[in-house]
Scaffold this motif. Structure first.
Motif, PDB file in Angstrom:
ATOM      1  N   THR A  27      12.062   9.044 -36.938  1.00 27.76           N
ATOM      2  CA  THR A  27      12.836   9.154 -35.893  1.00 27.76           C
ATOM      3  C   THR A  27      12.827   8.182 -34.918  1.00 27.76           C
ATOM      4  O   THR A  27      11.964   7.327 -34.876  1.00 27.76           O
ATOM      5  CB  THR A  27      12.072  10.635 -35.040  1.00 27.76           C
ATOM      6  N   GLU A  55      16.288  11.495 -30.622  1.00 29.23           N
ATOM      7  CA  GLU A  55      17.555  11.076 -30.435  1.00 29.23           C
ATOM      8  C   GLU A  55      18.075  10.915 -31.813  1.00 29.23           C
ATOM      9  O   GLU A  55      19.106  10.922 -31.847  1.00 29.23           O
ATOM     10  CB  GLU A  55      17.505   9.921 -29.598  1.00 29.23           C
ATOM     11  N   THR A  56      17.426  10.637 -32.740  1.00 28.32           N
ATOM     12  CA  THR A  56      18.015  10.040 -33.897  1.00 28.32           C
ATOM     13  C   THR A  56      17.034  10.244 -35.134  1.00 28.32           C
ATOM     14  O   THR A  56      15.877  10.100 -35.016  1.00 28.32           O
ATOM     15  CB  THR A  56      18.708   8.497 -34.238  1.00 28.32           C
ATOM     16  N   THR A  73      22.817  16.756 -37.472  1.00 18.26           N
ATOM     17  CA  THR A  73      22.120  17.018 -36.235  1.00 18.26           C
ATOM     18  C   THR A  73      23.069  17.590 -35.434  1.00 18.26           C
ATOM     19  O   THR A  73      24.135  17.194 -35.344  1.00 18.26           O
ATOM     20  CB  THR A  73      21.347  15.956 -35.759  1.00 18.26           C
ATOM     21  N   HIS A  74      22.546  18.589 -34.367  1.00 17.56           N
ATOM     22  CA  HIS A  74      23.435  18.825 -33.361  1.00 17.56           C
ATOM     23  C   HIS A  74      22.677  18.223 -32.118  1.00 17.56           C
ATOM     24  O   HIS A  74      21.714  18.265 -31.863  1.00 17.56           O
ATOM     25  CB  HIS A  74      23.087  20.518 -33.049  1.00 17.56           C
ATOM     26  N   VAL A  75      23.645  17.517 -31.384  1.00 18.38           N
ATOM     27  CA  VAL A  75      23.299  16.786 -30.464  1.00 18.38           C
ATOM     28  C   VAL A  75      23.834  17.145 -29.002  1.00 18.38           C
ATOM     29  O   VAL A  75      24.859  17.701 -28.768  1.00 18.38           O
ATOM     30  CB  VAL A  75      23.907  15.214 -30.601  1.00 18.38           C
ATOM     31  N   SER A  90      21.205   9.984 -38.327  1.00 14.58           N
ATOM     32  CA  SER A  90      21.930  10.893 -37.693  1.00 14.58           C
ATOM     33  C   SER A  90      21.451  11.326 -36.404  1.00 14.58           C
ATOM     34  O   SER A  90      20.287  11.578 -36.427  1.00 14.58           O
ATOM     35  CB  SER A  90      22.177  12.580 -38.718  1.00 14.58           C
ATOM     36  N   GLY A  91      22.409  11.093 -35.447  1.00 12.84           N
ATOM     37  CA  GLY A  91      22.021  11.350 -34.073  1.00 12.84           C
ATOM     38  C   GLY A  91      22.569  10.247 -33.105  1.00 12.84           C
ATOM     39  O   GLY A  91      23.692   9.615 -33.564  1.00 12.84           O
ATOM     40  N   ARG A  98      19.780  14.205 -26.278  1.00 10.01           N
ATOM     41  CA  ARG A  98      18.630  14.722 -27.402  1.00 10.01           C
ATOM     42  C   ARG A  98      18.944  15.552 -28.607  1.00 10.01           C
ATOM     43  O   ARG A  98      20.221  16.090 -28.579  1.00 10.01           O
ATOM     44  CB  ARG A  98      17.674  15.868 -26.548  1.00 10.01           C
ATOM     45  N   LEU A  99      18.462  15.393 -29.671  1.00 10.52           N
ATOM     46  CA  LEU A  99      18.756  16.187 -30.879  1.00 10.52           C
ATOM     47  C   LEU A  99      18.279  17.727 -30.509  1.00 10.52           C
ATOM     48  O   LEU A  99      17.310  18.101 -29.759  1.00 10.52           O
ATOM     49  CB  LEU A  99      17.793  15.996 -32.103  1.00 10.52           C
ATOM     50  N   LEU A 102      18.829  20.696 -36.383  1.00 10.44           N
ATOM     51  CA  LEU A 102      18.837  19.981 -37.671  1.00 10.44           C
ATOM     52  C   LEU A 102      19.069  20.934 -38.841  1.00 10.44           C
ATOM     53  O   LEU A 102      18.435  21.901 -38.828  1.00 10.44           O
ATOM     54  CB  LEU A 102      17.566  19.209 -37.739  1.00 10.44           C
ATOM     55  N   SER A 122      27.816   9.748 -36.318  1.00 11.73           N
ATOM     56  CA  SER A 122      26.752   9.644 -35.734  1.00 11.73           C
ATOM     57  C   SER A 122      27.003   7.914 -35.046  1.00 11.73           C
ATOM     58  O   SER A 122      27.754   7.174 -35.413  1.00 11.73           O
ATOM     59  CB  SER A 122      25.507   9.233 -36.526  1.00 11.73           C
TER      60      SER A 122
END
Length: 126
Positions: A27, A55-56, A73-75, A90-91, A98-99, A102, A122
């Motif tokens: 991450t 974040e990623t 990911t949902h950001v 992803s991010g 923030r993530l 997932l 992303s």
């Protein structure tokens, strides 16, 4: 609440014989940047008790050369990003977002998944 650390693992995959499958991930953490190495099979990636956001993420699967991994990911403020696979990012690295969730799917390599749910690409902010 923010996601500060994450852990994932895969159960043993059984075909004609048993192959130990590993899920490895690393991450990018607020103020710390990318972790230097991948963590695997349920170990924590990120921080604990430091109030730093993830974040990623990058995820890969190993052990069975017929398997791949797809995830998204949902950001914060953006929603679901596009599906990525096998170690892709992803991010929103460096964007201060923030993530929040997932989704992970372990699949046979080359398998198609339903990506009709949409999403955005992303990015890495400077």
């Amino acid at each position: 609440m923010k996601v500060e650390g994450i852990g994932a693992y895969a159960e043993t995959v059984e075909k004609n014989f048993t192959i130990m499958t590993t899920v490895s991930y690393r991450t990018q953490v607020q103020d710390y940047g990318w972790e230097k190495s991948y963590t695997e099979n349920g170990s924590i990636s990120g921080t604990v008790g430091k109030n730093k956001r993830l974040e990623t993420i990058q995820i890969k699967v190993g052990g069975d050369t017929n398997l791949g991994i797809k995830y998204r990911t949902h950001v914060q403020d953006y929603g679901w990003l596009n599906w990525v696979k096998n170690g892709e990012i992803s991010g929103m690295a460096g964007c201060g977002k923030r993530l929040e969730a997932l989704q992970i799917i372990v699949v046979e390599k080359g398998a198609k998944i339903n990506t009709s749910l949409g999403g955005i690409k992303s990015v890495i902010c400077n």
